[in-house]
Structures are given as structure tokens and as C-alpha cells.
Design a protein around this motif. Sequence first.
Motif: not given
Length: 347
Positions: A307-323
Motif C-alpha cells: 500500500l505504501a509503495a503504491q503511494q511512492q513511500h518505501q519506508g516499509f520495504a524489507a531491504f535486507w542487507a548484511g552489517s
Amino acid sequence: MSTLNQLSLQYPIFLAPMAGVSTPQLAAEVSNAGGLGSLGLGASSIESCREQILKTQALTDQAFQVNFFCHRSEVLDLDVAQQWIQHLQPYFAQFGHHAPEQLNCIYPSFLDSDDYLHLILELRPAAVSFHFGIPHPHQIQALKEAGIITMVTATNLNEAQAIEQAGIDLIIAQGIEAGGHRGIFHPQRDAALSTAELVQLLHQYCNLPIVAAGGIMNGQHAQHLLDLGASAVQLGTAFIQCSSSNANTIYREALFDEPVTQISAAISGRPARGIVNDWHKWIEQLDRPEIPVYPYSYDIAKQLHQLAAQQQHQGFAAFWAGSQVAEIRQLEAAELIYTLAKEMRLA
């Protein structure tokens, strides 16, 4: 012949099987460059698994691994679920929607049926790996009889010993630095060992070959872990930026935007390391309610992100990444494999 030799790899470098990010193209590129490609199939349907494996086999005649989840399927506590839904409702309201009324189990476990096993036995990839636990004895036996190499992730000594006793061929030693979900058997029993600590511990007390995973971004990191007793290394975050991965443009850009990572269970119900965003800043509060069990929490998290991404909000994406994500390079898969090999003094 040792288990690793059976894979006929030019370099002891594995691509981590990242569900949602890995693709047949990326897997084939890594395998064709002398490493072990991978497909993260834990979130895929049987039909999608078949399609991805067949496509990878069409792109390479080299070995690659496929990966599945072996989590214990748990009964959802409906009261906990409702409290979590209410906790997230204000965030859904920001985007003009109501939170869902119920949570769904979106990811099956390899333990729940033999459907995935039968597919593997039919298509015969060279290796299969498991996350969050160990397959049933009859499943392991069937894979062994088919000549398929088996691997399971361990995050502490007890898990590694159980893996060894089960007759698995390789241990993936995954340290606290790893991006995404580590393969902890019981999320409440996290030893929180670094990759180097874990490799040394397993090298001392286990007999199986060890594949080091977690926070490895370059050949110097990799060689250090080989010197500590690992037989191979497994990298995930370093390959997300490759054009053949399934990561979107925003995810790729975030990897190079001086990111900071943190572990949270709020997204999926299991602890996972990702780039700090709204989940870490707003949802993972000290007074938050109990998080529903995996993967039910992931169901509502994905809905909120969509829902957020449909309104150009990426704050709830799971951008997994190592330390140590800040140390990655912008390289395509084959060039990255060769660069790692050079840094490891193997090429």
C-alpha cells in the motif's frame, strides 16, 4: 572425493539463496563464473520452483543449489494477531486503508509435506540447502539416495551438532552479521555469534565441511574465514546490486546510500537484518505488543509495504542487507566472482 569436490567448483564461493532476490539468471552467472549459484525457493509455489529450476538448468550445466525453509509451523495466537493488527492500523490509515482482519500463513515449510521433495528428486539440482531447521529423516535419506548434496544453516554449536547427527553433508555457519533472516532454529535462542566466532567454534567441534556466511563483502573477509577453518564462503548482500538480481531500483540505490542496518523481528516474526527504515524507527518500539509468529507477521508487513509503495513511500520495504553493506562494489556477478577470487589469491 570430498563433498565440496563433488560440486566441481572453480572457486569456493557460494551465492546465498535469497528468496525474492535470487533469479535463474543470477544463479547461472555465478555458477558459470566458477562459484555455486543458488535459488531461494522458500517463498515460491511448486509451479514457480519448477520454472526457476528448469530455467537455471537451461542457462548453466554447472552445479547450483536450491533452498527451502524448514521452520516449524506454529498455530497463530488470535489474540496476539489482533493486538498486532491494531498496532499497525494507524499506519494503514496513513495510506487510506484499513488493516486486514486476519493474518495468513504465506510460506509453507518443507517439513509440512513432501511436495517440494518430489520436485527436487524429479529435477535433480546438484545441491539443496535448508533454513530454520533440518528436514525429516526420510527426506534426507531420499536426497542422499538421489546423490543430491544437502546443506543446513547453523547459527550456534547445538544446531551444528544436530545437523551433523542428521547426516547432512555441509554446514552453513551463519553469523550475526548476515543480512535478512538467519537460519535460527528457535528464534528465542539466539547465540548471536559473529561469523568468525561461529566458524572457529564449529571447526573445533564438528567434522563436516563449513561454509562461512554473514557480513562477507570482499575477498579479504572471505580469506580470513577460510584461514579460520571454513572450506567455502557464502555471500548474499554483495550480489544484490547485480543487474540480474530481482532487487528493484530503489533497493539497489539504498545499498549504496551509506546505509545502516539493524536486526528486527517486527517485519516477519523472525529476527532479520535490514537497512533501517520505518519498521525499526516507528514499529519496533519498546512498548510494542507481542509480534505474531512467523510467517503470519510477514503477511501484514507485505500488505502494508504494498500500500505504501503504491503511494511512492518505501519506508516499509524489507531491504535486507548484511552489517558491512557499505563495503559492497558495483559489479556484475561474473566480475564479482573473479574479483573475490583474486582478493582470495585464487586467481
